[in-house]
Design a protein around this motif. Structure first.
Motif, PDB file in Angstrom:
ATOM      1  N   ALA A 175       0.843  -1.190   0.000  1.00  0.00           N
ATOM      2  CA  ALA A 175       0.000   0.000   0.000  1.00  0.00           C
ATOM      3  C   ALA A 175       0.877   1.237   0.000  1.00  0.00           C
ATOM      4  CB  ALA A 175      -0.901  -0.007   1.237  1.00  0.00           C
ATOM      5  N   MET A 176       0.459   2.213  -0.760  1.00  0.00           N
ATOM      6  CA  MET A 176       1.210   3.471  -0.795  1.00  0.00           C
ATOM      7  C   MET A 176       0.986   4.230   0.513  1.00  0.00           C
ATOM      8  SD  MET A 176       2.797   3.721  -3.672  1.00  0.00           S
ATOM      9  CE  MET A 176       3.041   5.476  -3.927  1.00  0.00           C
ATOM     10  N   SER A 177       2.004   4.961   0.961  1.00  0.00           N
ATOM     11  CA  SER A 177       1.868   5.803   2.150  1.00  0.00           C
ATOM     12  C   SER A 177       2.716   7.042   1.965  1.00  0.00           C
ATOM     13  CB  SER A 177       2.305   5.036   3.404  1.00  0.00           C
ATOM     14  OG  SER A 177       3.673   4.712   3.327  1.00  0.00           O
ATOM     15  N   GLN A 178       2.478   8.024   2.791  1.00  0.00           N
ATOM     16  CA  GLN A 178       3.146   9.308   2.614  1.00  0.00           C
ATOM     17  C   GLN A 178       4.644   9.220   2.857  1.00  0.00           C
ATOM     18  OE1 GLN A 178       1.082  12.024   5.180  1.00  0.00           O
ATOM     19  NE2 GLN A 178      -0.425  12.546   3.619  1.00  0.00           N
ATOM     20  N   ASN A 179       5.076   8.321   3.742  1.00  0.00           N
ATOM     21  CA  ASN A 179       6.503   8.284   4.081  1.00  0.00           C
ATOM     22  C   ASN A 179       7.211   7.041   3.542  1.00  0.00           C
ATOM     23  OD1 ASN A 179       5.284   6.475   5.709  1.00  0.00           O
ATOM     24  ND2 ASN A 179       6.011   7.343   7.655  1.00  0.00           N
ATOM     25  N   ARG A 180       6.624   6.419   2.508  1.00  0.00           N
ATOM     26  CA  ARG A 180       7.285   5.279   1.877  1.00  0.00           C
ATOM     27  C   ARG A 180       7.349   5.514   0.372  1.00  0.00           C
ATOM     28  NH1 ARG A 180       9.998   1.528   4.750  1.00  0.00           N
ATOM     29  NH2 ARG A 180       9.332  -0.179   3.426  1.00  0.00           N
ATOM     30  N   ASN A 181       8.573   5.386  -0.194  1.00  0.00           N
ATOM     31  CA  ASN A 181       8.715   5.443  -1.634  1.00  0.00           C
ATOM     32  C   ASN A 181       8.360   4.081  -2.221  1.00  0.00           C
ATOM     33  OD1 ASN A 181       9.774   8.130  -1.625  1.00  0.00           O
ATOM     34  ND2 ASN A 181      11.725   7.272  -0.916  1.00  0.00           N
ATOM     35  N   LEU A 182       8.210   4.044  -3.527  1.00  0.00           N
ATOM     36  CA  LEU A 182       7.856   2.789  -4.185  1.00  0.00           C
ATOM     37  C   LEU A 182       8.847   2.491  -5.299  1.00  0.00           C
ATOM     38  CD1 LEU A 182       5.801   0.478  -4.253  1.00  0.00           C
ATOM     39  CD2 LEU A 182       4.502   1.793  -5.949  1.00  0.00           C
ATOM     40  N   LEU A 183       9.484   1.328  -5.198  1.00  0.00           N
ATOM     41  CA  LEU A 183      10.358   0.822  -6.252  1.00  0.00           C
ATOM     42  C   LEU A 183       9.627  -0.303  -6.974  1.00  0.00           C
ATOM     43  CD1 LEU A 183      13.753   0.594  -4.318  1.00  0.00           C
ATOM     44  CD2 LEU A 183      12.959   2.460  -5.787  1.00  0.00           C
ATOM     45  N   PHE A 184      10.045  -0.554  -8.204  1.00  0.00           N
ATOM     46  CA  PHE A 184       9.406  -1.599  -8.992  1.00  0.00           C
ATOM     47  C   PHE A 184      10.432  -2.662  -9.356  1.00  0.00           C
ATOM     48  CE2 PHE A 184       6.677   2.051  -9.442  1.00  0.00           C
ATOM     49  CZ  PHE A 184       5.403   1.508  -9.348  1.00  0.00           C
ATOM     50  N   ALA A 185       9.968  -3.901  -9.395  1.00  0.00           N
ATOM     51  CA  ALA A 185      10.847  -5.027  -9.719  1.00  0.00           C
ATOM     52  C   ALA A 185      10.225  -5.861 -10.828  1.00  0.00           C
ATOM     53  CB  ALA A 185      11.077  -5.896  -8.484  1.00  0.00           C
ATOM     54  N   ASP A 186      11.057  -6.300 -11.742  1.00  0.00           N
ATOM     55  CA  ASP A 186      10.621  -7.228 -12.785  1.00  0.00           C
ATOM     56  C   ASP A 186      11.812  -8.103 -13.150  1.00  0.00           C
ATOM     57  OD1 ASP A 186       8.939  -8.552 -14.435  1.00  0.00           O
ATOM     58  OD2 ASP A 186       8.493  -6.866 -15.755  1.00  0.00           O
ATOM     59  N   TRP A 187      11.574  -9.087 -13.949  1.00  0.00           N
ATOM     60  CA  TRP A 187      12.642  -9.988 -14.350  1.00  0.00           C
ATOM     61  C   TRP A 187      12.567 -10.222 -15.845  1.00  0.00           C
ATOM     62  CZ3 TRP A 187      11.924 -15.001 -16.412  1.00  0.00           C
ATOM     63  CH2 TRP A 187      10.591 -15.449 -16.447  1.00  0.00           C
ATOM     64  N   PHE A 188      13.678 -10.655 -16.396  1.00  0.00           N
ATOM     65  CA  PHE A 188      13.721 -10.987 -17.827  1.00  0.00           C
ATOM     66  C   PHE A 188      14.711 -12.119 -18.037  1.00  0.00           C
ATOM     67  CE2 PHE A 188      15.809  -6.923 -16.822  1.00  0.00           C
ATOM     68  CZ  PHE A 188      17.141  -7.273 -16.957  1.00  0.00           C
ATOM     69  N   ARG A 227      14.098   3.497   2.386  1.00  0.00           N
ATOM     70  CA  ARG A 227      12.772   3.714   2.976  1.00  0.00           C
ATOM     71  C   ARG A 227      11.697   3.542   1.906  1.00  0.00           C
ATOM     72  NH1 ARG A 227      11.890   5.422   7.736  1.00  0.00           N
ATOM     73  NH2 ARG A 227       9.954   6.480   7.142  1.00  0.00           N
ATOM     74  N   SER A 228      11.748   2.387   1.257  1.00  0.00           N
ATOM     75  CA  SER A 228      10.836   2.142   0.148  1.00  0.00           C
ATOM     76  C   SER A 228      10.202   0.775   0.264  1.00  0.00           C
ATOM     77  CB  SER A 228      11.589   2.239  -1.180  1.00  0.00           C
ATOM     78  OG  SER A 228      12.580   1.228  -1.239  1.00  0.00           O
ATOM     79  N   SER A 229       9.194   0.549  -0.528  1.00  0.00           N
ATOM     80  CA  SER A 229       8.600  -0.767  -0.708  1.00  0.00           C
ATOM     81  C   SER A 229       8.837  -1.184  -2.156  1.00  0.00           C
ATOM     82  CB  SER A 229       7.103  -0.744  -0.394  1.00  0.00           C
ATOM     83  OG  SER A 229       6.885  -0.414   0.962  1.00  0.00           O
ATOM     84  N   VAL A 230       8.802  -2.489  -2.405  1.00  0.00           N
ATOM     85  CA  VAL A 230       9.030  -2.994  -3.759  1.00  0.00           C
ATOM     86  C   VAL A 230       7.783  -3.702  -4.238  1.00  0.00           C
ATOM     87  CG1 VAL A 230      10.417  -4.538  -5.207  1.00  0.00           C
ATOM     88  CG2 VAL A 230      11.503  -3.253  -3.353  1.00  0.00           C
ATOM     89  N   ALA A 231       7.330  -3.321  -5.413  1.00  0.00           N
ATOM     90  CA  ALA A 231       6.162  -3.938  -6.035  1.00  0.00           C
ATOM     91  C   ALA A 231       6.543  -4.459  -7.414  1.00  0.00           C
ATOM     92  CB  ALA A 231       5.022  -2.926  -6.160  1.00  0.00           C
TER      93      ALA A 231
END
Length: 359
Positions: A175-188, A227-231
């Motif tokens: 879940a997005m929040s004001q004090n957490r950045n969001l990184l993205f992950a994928d594979w190939f 200070r991020s989450s990974v989606a």
């Protein structure tokens, strides 16, 4: 563990002496052969710089090492018969793809097998079978087999199985929040197996082979430091590095322009990584060469640690570092991958020189 192991130098002395003091408590992994042994093994002793010591069989196998056929570290006196029976079956065909249905067909209860192996070896039979398949694939590649053949033999007929594991490793979209950045992950896919990339919209934060043992810890460290989450998802930076790696593996280019986020490294580590990037394609350097280039020849061990802390496989080319004696030493993605990358880059250099001669 009920006690702490001594340092690696003491364990190496025990290996040379074939001491039984650490039987069942410590194992040696040999980087140059991809084998792990008991410390009492009668096999020829490796050089100190080619050894790693772990306190469990599961750690050895998860790190990509295969059990020695001379000292047979998987065997143990007085162990449950079901364990020895299935290990014997696996020895007869280490490339077999075991499933729970196979166990049932041979009269075994999968839950009983799972508990027996966890008690004896700290890992399940199906895990051991999978690691043995991967080990067989690594041997094939080291011997010049086609990459696609080795991948199929290891059980990667398609990306679907790995995609499921990948989703589990990074978790559900946070879940997005004001004090957490969001990184993205994928594979190939690559000729050396799937690679995982983590990035924001503009910068790459991590690039690793999917089966690197340290990947879960690296993902956790990355989230903590940024200070991020990974989606799961794609960004332009991931698209760019995939395109650049496609050109690299095709032998067309070894230039990487994807912006890198290297804030996870210390200033010393970033200086070492910059020295690695300066090593030309098709060439190698020893750890001591890098230390001397930093005007501090006493920092060889620190250079090695910085090399191991690199989270940007291939594009920060830690695979171009070798031992002082010219030996191809350990690599987080697996020694067989390092050997493949060095051969590939040597071929790229040879082709480039040939083109210059023609012109």
């Amino acid at each position: 563990m009920l006690f702490d192991l001594p340092n690696d130098d003491a364990l190496y002395d025990a290996l040379i002496a074939r001491s039984a003091a650490y039987e069942g408590r410590a194992y040696v992994c040999v980087k140059t052969t991809g084998i792990f042994c008991r410390l009492t093994s009668p096999a020829r002793k490796p050089k100190r710089e080619n050894t790693l010591f772990y306190d469990s069989i599961s750690t050895c196998m998860q790190s990509g090492f295969r059990p020695c056929q001379r000292c047979r570290p998987l065997e143990e006196a007085g162990r449950e018969p079901i364990v020895d029976q299935l290990l014997s079956a696996l020895d007869g065909d280490p490339a077999a793809r075991w499933t729970e249905d196979d166990l049932i067909a041979q009269g075994y209860d999968p839950s009983t097998v799972r508990r027996a192996f966890k008690r004896s070896l700290g890992m399940t039979f199906l895990d051991i079978a999978r690691y043995r398949r991967l080990g067989e694939a690594a041997k094939q590649l080291a011997n010049g087999a086609r990459v696609i053949d080795a991948q199929i033999e290891a059980g990667y007929e398609s990306g679907s199985g790995f995609r499921a594991a990948f989703q589990r490793s990074i978790g559900k979209a946070p879940a997005m929040s004001q004090n957490r950045n969001l990184l993205f992950a994928d594979w190939f896919e690559t000729p050396l197996g799937p690679m995982v990339a983590v990035a924001d919209q503009t910068h790459l934060h991590l690039l690793e082979f999917h089966d690197r043992k340290a990947l879960p810890a690296e993902l956790e460290k990355l989230q903590r430091k940024t200070r991020s989450s990974v989606a799961a998802g794609r960004t332009p930076a991931i698209d760019q590095i995939e395109a650049e790696l496609t050109a690299y593996f095709a032998g067309k280019s070894a230039i990487f322009g994807t912006p890198l986020a290297l804030g996870f490294g210390t200033s010393f580590e970033r200086e070492v990584w910059s020295k690695l990037v300066d090593i030309p394609v098709g060439e190698t350097r020893a750890y001591g060469d890098i230390a001397r280039g930093m005007n501090n020849p006493q920092t060889v061990r620190a250079v090695g640690r910085a090399n191991g802390a690199n989270q940007m496989a291939i594009i920060i080319p830690c695979h171009r570092l070798i031992g002082a004696d010219g030996s191809v030493t350990g690599y987080g993605g697996g020694l067989w991958r390092k050997q493949w990358l060095l051969r590939h880059e040597n071929e790229m250099k040879t082709r480039a020189l040939s083109m210059e001669e023609i012109q």
